[in-house]
Design an enzyme around this catalytic site. Structure first.
Site, PDB file in Angstrom:
ATOM      1  CB  SER A 180       0.835   7.006   1.926  1.00 47.81           C
ATOM      2  OG  SER A 180       0.099   6.813   0.877  1.00 47.81           O
ATOM      3  CG  ASP A 275       3.067   0.355  -1.786  1.00 46.64           C
ATOM      4  OD1 ASP A 275       2.083   0.872  -2.141  1.00 46.64           O
ATOM      5  OD2 ASP A 275       3.867   1.098  -1.503  1.00 46.64           O
ATOM      6  CG  HIS A 313      -0.162   1.986   0.603  1.00 41.00           C
ATOM      7  ND1 HIS A 313       1.240   2.267  -0.078  1.00 41.00           N
ATOM      8  CD2 HIS A 313      -0.735   3.029   0.736  1.00 41.00           C
ATOM      9  CE1 HIS A 313       1.355   3.724   0.085  1.00 41.00           C
ATOM     10  NE2 HIS A 313      -0.073   4.114   0.603  1.00 41.00           N
TER      11      HIS A 313
END
Length: 339
Positions: A180, A275, A313
């Protein structure tokens, strides 16, 4: 829950309350997520404190860890993970993996249970010495503070000043990785390594990277652009081009450094079908692969229709024991080994 106000961090104590009072709807929520809430006036509520774990011996893997303070003034420290030395071949040193945690540049830490447990597993499975970076967070410390801390930690790791790294680490085989926001940091580190003519980085692993832009791209969800823009505005309020800052939008049509300048030899980009950042990850991989970069780029996408929470995610952090998380771990291990 604990609250931070950007206004409390800038300007005089007398001016701050009046500024907030003059702004209509100052407490309007502009971003409301499961982990933090952002208000129009810049306040951030962190909705939970992550469980923190002390360094030491991990019973499950045998990995031992320790914390090393790099800058007492800023609070920068790293957590170093060393897998079982007796499992190593005699005289063979371990690759060094420098890892940058995620959290939107706003939450998480190197000593949270999430990253401590994940990196114990990575160190054991891949047979690498891991340096996990606890960089400063926004909004208290807006970017580039986190980038600068990460760069300082990377340079420290390759210098082999630490006794564990000097004795067990192969600084000729350095990898960088992050998820991320940490994946975003990886990209910035590769550009800095290139412009500074080092350090030499063999490979980079970008997991579900946090990139964005002001205009939606092919395959991007309707809420991805405003969501990314709001997060970036808190993390880097001084960005001249907003969310099209090249550090956030490396494929921006103007101003982004050429991707051929990435300072590594191999790159692995990973994301998941469900995601919310998948389109940006795909675009990043495609742009690198199509550029004049001389390295080798690989792509790994976790399939799934998103019927379970584990396929979104950074699912591999929330559910590390699921089959798809194990498949992703196998891919990371294979990449480090050169397979």
């Amino acid at each position: 829950m604990y609250r931070i106000s950007i206004q409390s961090l800038i300007g005089s104590a007398d001016a701050t309350p009046s500024l907030v009072a003059m702004e209509p709807h100052a407490d309007e929520v502009v971003f409301d997520g499961p982990y933090f809430r952002i208000y129009k006036n810049g306040k951030v509520d962190r909705l939970h404190r992550p469980l923190l774990v002390a360094a030491g011996v991990d019973d499950a893997t045998g990995v031992v860890s320790k914390d090393v303070v790099l800058d007492a003034g800023t609070g920068l420290f790293v957590r170093v993970f060393l897998p079982k030395v007796q499992d190593q071949e005699t005289g063979k040193k371990l690759p060094v993996l420098v890892y940058f945690h995620g959290g939107g540049f706003i939450i998480e830490s190197a000593d949270s249970a999430t990253y401590h447990n994940y990196l114990n597993s990575v160190a054991a499975a891949a047979g690498v010495l891991v340096v996990s970076v606890n960089y400063r967070l926004a909004p208290e410390n807006p970017l580039p503070a986190g980038y600068d801390d990460s760069w300082a930690a990377l340079q420290w790791a390759v210098s082999a000043q630490d006794d564990w790294i000097a004795e067990h680490g192969d600084t000729a085989r350095v990898f960088v990785a992050g998820d991320s926001a940490g994946g975003n940091i990886v990209h910035e580190m590769l550009l800095r390594a290139s412009s500074n003519k080092g350090p030499r980085i063999e490979g980079a692993i970008v997991l579900h990277p946090f990139f964005g832009g002001s205009t939606a791209i092919d395959g991007e969800s309707d809420d991805a652009v405003p969501k990314g823009s709001k997060l970036w505005a808190v993390a880097c309020p001084g960005a001249a081009n907003g969310v099209d800052d090249p550090r956030m939008n490396p494929t921006a049509p103007a101003g982004a450094p050429a991707l051929e300048k990435l300072g590594c030899e191999r790159l692995l980009v990973c994301t998941a079908q469900e995601d919310w950042l998948v389109a940006r990850g795909r675009a990043y991989y495609g742009a690198v692969a199509a550029s004049a970069w001389r390295g080798s780029a690989a792509w790994h996408e976790t399939e799934g229709e998103g019927h379970t929470e584990g396929e979104g995610h950074v699912f591999f952090l929330r559910d590390p024991g699921c089959d798809k998380a194990k498949q992703l771990m196998d891919r990371v291990v294979a990449f480090i080994s050169g397979a």
